[in-house]
Design an enzyme around this catalytic site. Structure first.
Site, PDB file in Angstrom:
ATOM      1  N   TYR A   1      -1.928  11.692   2.352  1.00 12.40           N
ATOM      2  CA  TYR A   1      -2.020  12.009   1.829  1.00 12.40           C
ATOM      3  C   TYR A   1      -2.476  13.161   1.727  1.00 12.40           C
ATOM      4  O   TYR A   1      -2.759  13.811  -0.789  1.00 12.40           O
ATOM      5  CB  TYR A   1      -3.598  11.003   1.773  1.00 12.40           C
ATOM      6  CG  TYR A   1      -4.016   9.389   1.876  1.00 12.40           C
ATOM      7  CD1 TYR A   1      -4.305   8.709   0.661  1.00 12.40           C
ATOM      8  CD2 TYR A   1      -4.561   8.819   2.980  1.00 12.40           C
ATOM      9  CE1 TYR A   1      -4.455   7.768   0.649  1.00 12.40           C
ATOM     10  CE2 TYR A   1      -4.305   7.985   2.825  1.00 12.40           C
ATOM     11  CZ  TYR A   1      -4.047   7.160   2.022  1.00 12.40           C
ATOM     12  OH  TYR A   1      -4.800   5.602   2.533  1.00 12.40           O
TER      13      TYR A   1
ATOM     14  N   HIS B   1      -7.625  -7.156  -0.797  1.00 10.72           N
ATOM     15  CA  HIS B   1      -6.158  -6.294  -0.663  1.00 10.72           C
ATOM     16  C   HIS B   1      -4.904  -6.363   0.528  1.00 10.72           C
ATOM     17  O   HIS B   1      -4.030  -6.092   0.696  1.00 10.72           O
ATOM     18  CB  HIS B   1      -6.921  -4.829   0.219  1.00 10.72           C
ATOM     19  CG  HIS B   1      -5.340  -3.043   0.343  1.00 10.72           C
ATOM     20  ND1 HIS B   1      -4.819  -2.568  -0.666  1.00 10.72           N
ATOM     21  CD2 HIS B   1      -5.374  -2.649   1.110  1.00 10.72           C
ATOM     22  CE1 HIS B   1      -3.915  -1.582  -0.528  1.00 10.72           C
ATOM     23  NE2 HIS B   1      -4.351  -1.563   1.178  1.00 10.72           N
TER      24      HIS B   1
ATOM     25  N   ASP C   1       1.070  -1.149  -0.165  1.00  9.98           N
ATOM     26  CA  ASP C   1      -0.315   0.190  -0.029  1.00  9.98           C
ATOM     27  C   ASP C   1       0.018   1.723   0.041  1.00  9.98           C
ATOM     28  O   ASP C   1       2.079   1.580  -0.986  1.00  9.98           O
ATOM     29  CB  ASP C   1      -1.104   0.132   0.877  1.00  9.98           C
ATOM     30  CG  ASP C   1      -2.206   0.733   0.886  1.00  9.98           C
ATOM     31  OD1 ASP C   1      -3.298   1.247   0.378  1.00  9.98           O
ATOM     32  OD2 ASP C   1      -1.600   1.941   2.157  1.00  9.98           O
TER      33      ASP C   1
END
Length: 307
Positions: free
Chosen positions: A216, A274, A81
């Site tokens: 982010y 994921h 990730d």
């Protein structure tokens, strides 16, 4: 844990060093010194509030400083990730410190100086959640409201019951939240034990989600930094492991990586979502250990300098 060539494990969002709990002993038993980090903003790491502290440039520099303090001149990096983005950026921008590099789910996205990254995010519906994360405090409030529910929503396997609602990463801004529309009571996935759930709750209850979400909020600064760097091919051995049921980091995104990485090995786990390390630990460990042994047998023995 273990002794031998160093392998550093870098987790993603919203995780912990503990996300590698099934890999750490397996890699140590295979003859490697395993270093599993709490990435910046998580767990026992520092968690400064400033957004710019979580730029990829700063996080890579922090890793270099950490390696210096640990007396590790070169390391094999394995990321998942956001950790996958970090290890590719380390390989591009600090190649002298990277012996080999592996990423789970996260491909190497080549930087395009002609493409505004925020506009790009707007063109890919499944990335809409990243736009929702941009406004400080908003996603934090949603995720910190009920930590047990948050982690039960996040950590779901690809084989979980079809009747359990899952996150839709598209249309998040329009809905007004990532969890909007999901029931209050969420059953715990088979990939998340009660012990693991409680561990994640304790890791996030003090510092919350501000640091993790700040990763982010550096989209533009990360893009500018990478645009300013030379875009040479990555010549060290590399491994890309794709997961067939990841709803966001699609295997198709990894197409063409061989153009940038001539020495690329591929692994693929079709029935996997994921959370690769948790959902398919034995399959992943087989892929990782095979690649690590092959890589290190061809590269001689690393010499750790005396401090």
């Amino acid at each position: 844990m273990g002794a031998g060539p160093p392998v550093m494990l870098c987790h993603g969002f919203p995780e912990s060093w503990y996300s590698w709990r099934y890999q750490i002993p397996a890699l140590a038993d295979a003859g490697f010194r395993v270093v599993s980090l709490d990435m910046k903003g998580y767990g026992q790491s520092t968690a400064p509030p400033d957004i710019e502290e979580y730029s990829q440039e700063q996080i890579c520099q922090d890793l270099v400083t950490f390696m210096d303090k640990m007396g590790i001149p070169q390391v094999t990096l394995v990321g998942h990730d956001w950790g996958g983005s970090v290890v590719w950026n380390m390989a591009q921008c600090h190649p002298e410190r990277v012996r080999a590099v592996a990423s789970l789910n996260t491909p190497l996205f080549p930087v395009d100086p002609s493409k505004d990254p925020m506009n790009f995010l707007k063109t890919v519906p499944i990335f809409n959640y990243q736009l929702y994360f941009q406004n400080p405090g908003v996603a934090e409030t949603e995720m910190e409201k009920d930590l047990a529910r948050t982690f039960k929503i996040f950590f779901r396997g690809s084989g979980d019951e079809d009747n359990v609602p899952t996150i839709n990463t598209s249309g998040v801004c329009a809905r007004g939240g990532l969890f909007v529309g999901l029931p209050d009571e969420i059953p715990r996935s088979s990939i998340l034990s009660e012990t693991a759930l409680q561990f994640y709750i304790t890791q996030f209850k003090d510092k919350g989600f501000r640091g993790p979400l700040n990763w982010y909020r550096n989209v533009v600064s990360n893009w500018k930094w990478l645009c300013s760097r030379p875009r040479a091919k990555l010549l060290m051995p590399a491994l890309m492991v794709t997961a067939g049921k990841d709803p966001v980091l699609l295997p198709v995104f990894s197409r063409g990586m061989e153009n940038m990485i001539p020495n690329l090995t591929r692994g693929h786990i079709e029935e996997c979502g994921h959370w690769t390390q948790m959902e398919r630990p034995s399959e992943l460990n087989t892929i990782l250990i095979s690649w690590l042994k092959d890589t290190h047998s061809n590269m001689g023995v690393a010499v750790t300098p005396k401090l």
